[in-house]
Enzyme design. Structure first.
Site, PDB file in Angstrom:
ATOM      1  N   ASP A  97     -95.656  24.871 -63.680  1.00 44.59           N
ATOM      2  CA  ASP A  97     -94.442  24.212 -63.054  1.00 44.59           C
ATOM      3  C   ASP A  97     -93.310  25.171 -63.985  1.00 44.59           C
ATOM      4  OD1 ASP A  97     -92.508  23.145 -61.545  1.00 44.59           O
ATOM      5  OD2 ASP A  97     -92.843  21.122 -62.478  1.00 44.59           O
ATOM      6  N   HIS A 119     -94.535  25.813 -50.798  1.00 45.78           N
ATOM      7  CA  HIS A 119     -93.629  25.233 -51.541  1.00 45.78           C
ATOM      8  C   HIS A 119     -92.834  26.263 -52.287  1.00 45.78           C
ATOM      9  CE1 HIS A 119     -91.871  22.296 -54.210  1.00 45.78           C
ATOM     10  NE2 HIS A 119     -92.382  23.116 -55.470  1.00 45.78           N
TER      11      HIS A 119
END
Length: 320
Positions: free
Chosen positions: A156, A229
């Site tokens: 992330d 995403h």
């Protein structure tokens, strides 16, 4: 604003651009009714630097820091003569299948360190000073998960800007001179359905995220039938300029309670960038093709704040 302008700015920002930490606490509070509570809150946050030094000096290698963000309603209660140009409350985003809710929050404290005990101690002292002036509405203890992965198993924060681009993306500049060196921040708490996520193949998960799972390589998904995403969070304006934000997301969880999540926190020079990202995620691009990660990750909170520069924060002291 060019790199040289940033280099000579006299405004000292809070630590929005501090390196990713091992531990973090995300604390959201509301200020209780009455002028006395607002005055107490102003006094405590204006001296936040003193508290950070008190705890951080016990182990300088812990790199303890704390950013405080002030919500639109709290800023109004602090009776300042002007307000940051883009400061507004978080507006809920109803999507076709999922909603980004708006939840209460007057102050956000983003505490970071390499030691969880330093985060704990700063939060304890902070809440002790605030006392009955505030009510805690959300408290999340985040941690670094292996090589900066979220609990879905993917790295992330890969696309975070670096160097001068980090400051340009996250800090207000001359366009709002009185509040330059500050930042806007949006936070959301997402809860993951890891059982449902585990039913997907690695290839299906990678198509949703837009990166390979094992080695974090960006996928070329321009011709994919539905945006990933990654693609939905890439914001390019009509002039072809890409706009970044600075993320400091952290995993959190309580396995005994079946709770697994990611705390999203995004710092931005322009709030519209984060708003556009979230609308693309929840409403879709094209409309209806929402971010498929939302089928497995549910947003349960949402709030917006202004993070003032250190100079401005100290000026909020009631007797300043």
């Amino acid at each position: 604003m060019d790199d040289q302008t940033w280099a000579r700015t006299p405004i000292e920002p809070q630590s929005a651009n501090a390196p990713l930490s091992t531990a973090a606490i995300f604390l959201v509070v509301t200020i209780t009714d009455g002028a006395e509570a607002a005055t107490t809150a102003r006094g405590v946050i204006s001296d936040l630097g003193g508290l950070v030094r008190t705890v951080g000096f016990r182990d300088l290698a812990g790199h303890l820091s704390c950013n405080v963000g002030i919500g639109a309603a709290a800023w109004q209660r602090f009776e300042q003569q002007s307000k940051p140009a883009q400061l507004d409350r978080f507006h809920a985003i109803p999507g076709f299948a999922h909603t980004a809710p708006a939840t209460p929050g007057d102050l956000l404290f983003h505490i970071r360190a390499e030691r969880a005990d330093q985060c704990f101690e700063l939060e304890r002292l902070l809440l002790g000073k605030l006392g009955t002036a505030v009510t805690v509405v959300d408290e999340v203890q985040g941690f670094r998960y292996f090589d900066s992965r979220d609990l879905l198993g993917f790295v992330d924060g890969t696309e975070n800007p670096t160097g001068a681009s980090m400051m340009q993306s996250s800090l207000i500049g001359d366009e709002d001179q009185e509040f330059s060196g500050g930042s806007y921040v949006v936070v959301q708490k997402y809860l993951h359905d890891l059982t449902a996520w585990a039913t997907l193949s690695t290839e299906q998960q990678e198509a949703i995220i837009g990166r390979t799972k094992a080695d974090n390589v960006e996928l070329d998904d321009d011709d994919a039938p539905r945006k990933s995403h990654k693609a939905l969070n890439t914001i390019v304006d009509e002039n072809g300029v890409e706009h970044d934000i600075l993320r400091d997301n952290m995993p959190f969880g309580r396995p005994g309670q079946g709770e697994f999540g990611t705390y999203f926190i995004g710092y931005a020079r322009n709030l519209w960038v984060i708003d556009h990202m979230l609308r693309r995620m929840f409403i879709g691009d094209p409309v209806g093709d929402y971010d498929r990660i939302l089928d497995f990750s549910t947003a349960v909170t949402g709030s917006t704040y202004f993070v003032p520069s250190n100079d401005l924060l100290e000026s909020l002291a009631p007797d300043a």
